[in-house]
Design a protein around this motif. Structure first.
Motif, PDB file in Angstrom:
ATOM      1  N   VAL A  23       0.834  -1.205   0.000  1.00 39.66           N
ATOM      2  CA  VAL A  23       0.000   0.000   0.000  1.00 39.66           C
ATOM      3  C   VAL A  23       0.868   1.255   0.000  1.00 39.66           C
ATOM      4  N   VAL A  24       1.847   1.285   0.913  1.00 36.64           N
ATOM      5  CA  VAL A  24       2.699   2.468   1.010  1.00 36.64           C
ATOM      6  C   VAL A  24       3.533   2.646  -0.247  1.00 36.64           C
ATOM      7  N   GLY A  25       4.178   1.571  -0.685  1.00 38.71           N
ATOM      8  CA  GLY A  25       5.042   1.670  -1.853  1.00 38.71           C
ATOM      9  C   GLY A  25       4.305   2.059  -3.105  1.00 38.71           C
ATOM     10  N   THR A  26       3.149   1.424  -3.342  1.00 37.78           N
ATOM     11  CA  THR A  26       2.373   1.732  -4.545  1.00 37.78           C
ATOM     12  C   THR A  26       1.883   3.166  -4.533  1.00 37.78           C
ATOM     13  N   THR A  27       1.420   3.591  -3.386  1.00 34.36           N
ATOM     14  CA  THR A  27       0.902   4.963  -3.295  1.00 34.36           C
ATOM     15  C   THR A  27       2.010   5.980  -3.524  1.00 34.36           C
ATOM     16  N   ILE A  28       3.162   5.752  -2.891  1.00 41.15           N
ATOM     17  CA  ILE A  28       4.273   6.695  -3.035  1.00 41.15           C
ATOM     18  C   ILE A  28       4.772   6.728  -4.476  1.00 41.15           C
ATOM     19  N   VAL A  29       4.892   5.552  -5.105  1.00 46.06           N
ATOM     20  CA  VAL A  29       5.363   5.514  -6.481  1.00 46.06           C
ATOM     21  C   VAL A  29       4.396   6.225  -7.418  1.00 46.06           C
ATOM     22  N   GLN A  30       3.103   5.981  -7.247  1.00 46.11           N
ATOM     23  CA  GLN A  30       2.114   6.616  -8.125  1.00 46.11           C
ATOM     24  C   GLN A  30       2.089   8.128  -7.938  1.00 46.11           C
ATOM     25  N   LEU A  31       2.046   8.551  -6.654  1.00 49.29           N
ATOM     26  CA  LEU A  31       2.034   9.992  -6.412  1.00 49.29           C
ATOM     27  C   LEU A  31       3.342  10.649  -6.833  1.00 49.29           C
ATOM     28  N   GLY A  32       4.462   9.986  -6.515  1.00 46.38           N
ATOM     29  CA  GLY A  32       5.763  10.543  -6.872  1.00 46.38           C
ATOM     30  C   GLY A  32       5.963  10.616  -8.364  1.00 46.38           C
ATOM     31  N   THR A  33       5.550   9.564  -9.106  1.00 43.36           N
ATOM     32  CA  THR A  33       5.703   9.563 -10.558  1.00 43.36           C
ATOM     33  C   THR A  33       4.846  10.643 -11.194  1.00 43.36           C
ATOM     34  N   LEU A  34       3.605  10.777 -10.712  1.00 46.07           N
ATOM     35  CA  LEU A  34       2.735  11.826 -11.250  1.00 46.07           C
ATOM     36  C   LEU A  34       3.335  13.200 -10.990  1.00 46.07           C
ATOM     37  N   PHE A  35       3.861  13.397  -9.776  1.00 46.70           N
ATOM     38  CA  PHE A  35       4.476  14.679  -9.453  1.00 46.70           C
ATOM     39  C   PHE A  35       5.712  14.916 -10.317  1.00 46.70           C
ATOM     40  N   ALA A  36       6.492  13.823 -10.532  1.00 43.53           N
ATOM     41  CA  ALA A  36       7.705  13.951 -11.346  1.00 43.53           C
ATOM     42  C   ALA A  36       7.366  14.390 -12.764  1.00 43.53           C
ATOM     43  N   GLU A  37       6.347  13.796 -13.371  1.00 47.08           N
ATOM     44  CA  GLU A  37       5.973  14.155 -14.738  1.00 47.08           C
ATOM     45  C   GLU A  37       5.549  15.619 -14.827  1.00 47.08           C
ATOM     46  N   LYS A  38       4.756  16.049 -13.873  1.00 40.67           N
ATOM     47  CA  LYS A  38       4.312  17.450 -13.888  1.00 40.67           C
ATOM     48  C   LYS A  38       5.498  18.394 -13.667  1.00 40.67           C
ATOM     49  N   GLN A  39       6.400  18.019 -12.757  1.00 36.82           N
ATOM     50  CA  GLN A  39       7.538  18.877 -12.461  1.00 36.82           C
ATOM     51  C   GLN A  39       8.472  18.973 -13.666  1.00 36.82           C
ATOM     52  N   ILE A  40       8.706  17.842 -14.353  1.00 41.93           N
ATOM     53  CA  ILE A  40       9.581  17.844 -15.525  1.00 41.93           C
ATOM     54  C   ILE A  40       8.999  18.728 -16.621  1.00 41.93           C
ATOM     55  N   LEU A  41       7.697  18.592 -16.877  1.00 38.36           N
ATOM     56  CA  LEU A  41       7.069  19.415 -17.911  1.00 38.36           C
ATOM     57  C   LEU A  41       7.136  20.897 -17.540  1.00 38.36           C
ATOM     58  N   TYR A  42       7.000  21.178 -16.243  1.00 43.42           N
ATOM     59  CA  TYR A  42       7.077  22.559 -15.788  1.00 43.42           C
ATOM     60  C   TYR A  42       8.486  23.111 -15.983  1.00 43.42           C
ATOM     61  N   ASP A  43       9.503  22.314 -15.570  1.00 42.47           N
ATOM     62  CA  ASP A  43      10.891  22.746 -15.758  1.00 42.47           C
ATOM     63  C   ASP A  43      11.233  22.880 -17.233  1.00 42.47           C
ATOM     64  N   ARG A  44      10.676  21.974 -18.058  1.00 35.52           N
ATOM     65  CA  ARG A  44      10.944  22.041 -19.495  1.00 35.52           C
ATOM     66  C   ARG A  44      10.406  23.345 -20.075  1.00 35.52           C
ATOM     67  N   PHE A  45       9.208  23.720 -19.659  1.00 36.12           N
ATOM     68  CA  PHE A  45       8.621  24.965 -20.164  1.00 36.12           C
ATOM     69  C   PHE A  45       9.460  26.159 -19.740  1.00 36.12           C
ATOM     70  N   ARG A  46       9.909  26.173 -18.471  1.00 42.44           N
ATOM     71  CA  ARG A  46      10.708  27.306 -18.001  1.00 42.44           C
ATOM     72  C   ARG A  46      12.039  27.383 -18.731  1.00 42.44           C
ATOM     73  N   GLY A  47      12.667  26.195 -18.951  1.00 36.59           N
ATOM     74  CA  GLY A  47      13.936  26.203 -19.642  1.00 36.59           C
ATOM     75  C   GLY A  47      13.821  26.656 -21.083  1.00 36.59           C
ATOM     76  N   LEU A  48      12.787  26.172 -21.784  1.00 34.09           N
ATOM     77  CA  LEU A  48      12.596  26.573 -23.176  1.00 34.09           C
ATOM     78  C   LEU A  48      12.272  28.053 -23.289  1.00 34.09           C
ATOM     79  N   GLU A  49      11.399  28.516 -22.395  1.00 34.73           N
ATOM     80  CA  GLU A  49      10.981  29.911 -22.463  1.00 34.73           C
ATOM     81  C   GLU A  49      12.175  30.848 -22.294  1.00 34.73           C
ATOM     82  N   SER A  50      13.118  30.453 -21.396  1.00 35.40           N
ATOM     83  CA  SER A  50      14.250  31.332 -21.114  1.00 35.40           C
ATOM     84  C   SER A  50      15.284  31.334 -22.223  1.00 35.40           C
ATOM     85  N   LEU A  51      15.428  30.191 -22.925  1.00 34.60           N
ATOM     86  CA  LEU A  51      16.525  30.068 -23.864  1.00 34.60           C
ATOM     87  C   LEU A  51      16.123  30.146 -25.327  1.00 34.60           C
TER      88      LEU A  51
END
Length: 566
Positions: A23-51
């Protein structure tokens, strides 16, 4: 009884433990992976916009006809005036309000900054192919048309920036390289150094060299001109080789376009973190986000489940303890009393204990008498063997397993045993171009070279001296009672015996090698760290002077080593 205890524990503890971790592992992986995808897309947008805006402007400037005409005929004053006017026009549009233009034919380097400090004097210097600081130009020119990003420190201009280097070509001829830069500190502050608890973002190039990070000490300056072994890469931040391979695989996957985002748990600095990777295809950079999931996701949310499982396990454990005490512990207490009597030489109670009972405790009591007699006889012999084996292990701890000479620990022991009040010598020896040997002949050949070099060094030094393996292809020699003139003699003797004849390799081939040596004289007050640092400084200078030579550390010349050609 043992089977009963194990079955009872497995019936409750194992399913409960598995359920909780699932329960703990599955929940953490799912929440963490979802957060990671959103964070990467956010960082990608900021990096592209600046450069991307800066890259687009630089590409437009590189395609200007006025620039191309000037690059084809720099001696024409009218074309020069028009070309500089075009550069100045674009300078006002760049975020950094600066530009540079390196001419392909003449090597002239033109530059102006935001303060217009070089107005009328934009020609700053001329590129020199023999100057390592100008290697960026020749490396970039070989990459082909288009703009290439590079984090570099310009020694002539004394600025550190994210440079956009746009190559101007006419057919196969490089007319020059122009572009602009973004101040590295500002870029990190605006794009990377955004305060997020548990989240650390960075940008790396295709080889993994760190281009932007909130810790500026990790940024790989001059990433275009550094060799791969010298780069400060994201892979060096990962602890385990298998995690480094997983990181490379994720980078390859997003670079091929198999997925927009890849994420996986890796170990960094001894801790499991979730690493997400995205690819900025227009820039050739990866945005890497490292997330401490334990900080982002509060594990206290799972405390009620853990408390329930713990209570269930506690209840079962209490029942098992009561049964175990009655059937085993109470009877073992009787056995303990019999043991104490047997220890005094009275085996009567042990022989009479649990008479007629054939379970485990009864058989244990019967076997105890036989064991007590045998133990006394074997104890003395065992103690002698343990002492001998301990001495052997202590000796092995001071030897290198591959070469048979002393290791770091053995060297430290020899250093501590040096006679006080006397000067001694230290040689730090490094095999030149050892990586090339591994790449050309294979790692088995590299191991053979290390072993042979160790043997030749041991042959070259005196019996009272100590030679040790200091690292992969580094060796260290401690010369007892040496003077300054003895250092050079000993170093050249070692170099001569190593390079004097070829080394036979396992596959039947052979190779000749050379070594670089850093020497220093050890004063009575010097520690082992001080001595090794002085020798390492001299070795570094020997490599910088072209290898295959001896450098002696001269503490009277403010740390400048004396040169001794090999």
């Amino acid at each position: 009884m043992l089977v009963f205890v194990l079955l009872g524990f497995a019936a409750v503890a194992l399913p409960a433990y598995a359920a909780f971790n699932w329960v703990v592992g599955t929940t953490i992986v799912q929440l963490g992976t979802l957060f990671a995808e959103k964070q990467i897309l956010y960082d990608r947008f900021r990096g592209l916009e600046s450069l991307m805006r800066e890259v687009s402007l630089a590409e437009t400037l590189a395609g200007s006809q006025a620039i191309r005409d000037w690059a084809n005929d720099e001696s024409d004053a009218d074309l020069t005036r028009r070309g500089i006017a075009e550069l100045e026009h674009f300078r006002k549009s760049f975020v950094d309000h600066s530009y540079f233009f390196a001419m392909g034919a003449s090597g002239h380097y033109y530059f102006n900054d935001a303060s217009n400090a070089y107005a009328g004097n934009q020609l700053r210097y001329t590129l020199d192919p023999d100057n390592p600081r100008d290697d960026w130009y020749y490396t970039t020119a070989a990459l082909g048309a288009g703009c290439h990003l590079n984090v570099d420190n310009d020694a002539h201009l004394q600025v550190t920036k994210v440079w956009m280097n746009c190559v101007i070509r006419e057919g196969n001829t490089v007319l020059g390289i122009l572009g602009t830069g973004i101040d590295l500190t500002a870029f990190i502050r605006e794009v990377v150094n955004i305060p997020q608890v548990g989240v650390n973002s960075m940008f790396v190039d295709r080889l993994g060299a760190v281009q932007a990070h909130r810790d500026e000490n990790l940024i790989d300056l001059r990433s275009l001109t550094r060799s791969l072994g010298d780069k400060r890469t994201v892979f060096s931040l990962v602890d385990r080789p298998e995690d480094q391979a997983a990181l490379r695989q994720m980078m390859d996957s997003v670079a091929r376009g198999d997925a927009n985002v890849e994420s996986e748990f890796l170990q960094m600095n001894g801790k499991q973190v979730l690493v997400g990777i995205g690819y900025l295809d227009k820039l050739g950079w990866f945005n890497v986000t490292v997330m401490d999931v334990d900080t982002i996701i509060d594990r206290r949310l799972f405390a009620p489940i853990g408390a329930l499982l713990a209570a269930m396990m506690g209840l079962v454990a209490m029942v098992l303890v009561l049964v175990f005490k009655r059937q085993v512990l109470d009877r073992l207490k009787q056995l303990e009393l019999a043991v104490r009597r047997a220890r005094a030489g009275d085996f009567g109670p042990a022989l009479a204990m649990d008479a007629g009972q054939s379970d485990e405790v009864g058989r244990l009591s019967s076997a105890f008498v036989e064991m007590a007699v045998a133990v006394s006889e074997h104890t003395s012999e065992l103690e002698n063997r343990v002492r001998a084996r301990t001495s052997e292990l202590e000796l092995l701890a001071f030897r290198d397993g591959q070469t048979g000479i002393a290791n770091r620990r053995g060297f430290a022991a020899a250093f501590d045993a040096l006679p006080a009040g006397r000067q001694h010598g230290l040689l730090l020896i490094d095999i030149d171009h050892f990586k090339a040997i591994n790449d050309t002949f294979g790692h088995a050949a590299g191991d053979a070279v290390v072993g042979e070099v160790a043997a030749r060094i041991a042959q070259a030094v005196g019996r009272e001296d100590t030679c040790a393996r200091w690292g992969g292809d580094e060796f260290i020699v401690l010369l007892r009672g040496s003077q300054t003139q003895d250092l050079s003699v000993a170093a050249h003797s070692v170099m001569a015996i190593i390079s004097g004849r070829a080394i036979a390799l396992p596959d039947g081939r052979s190779c000749r090698i050379t070594t670089s040596v850093g020497d220093c004289l050890i004063e009575p007050s010097d520690t082992i760290d001080m001595a090794c640092e002085m020798a390492d400084t001299a070795l570094y200078m020997a490599k910088g002077e072209g290898r295959n030579r001896v450098m002696i550390f001269d503490r009277d010349s403010a740390g400048r080593p004396q040169v001794g050609l090999g």
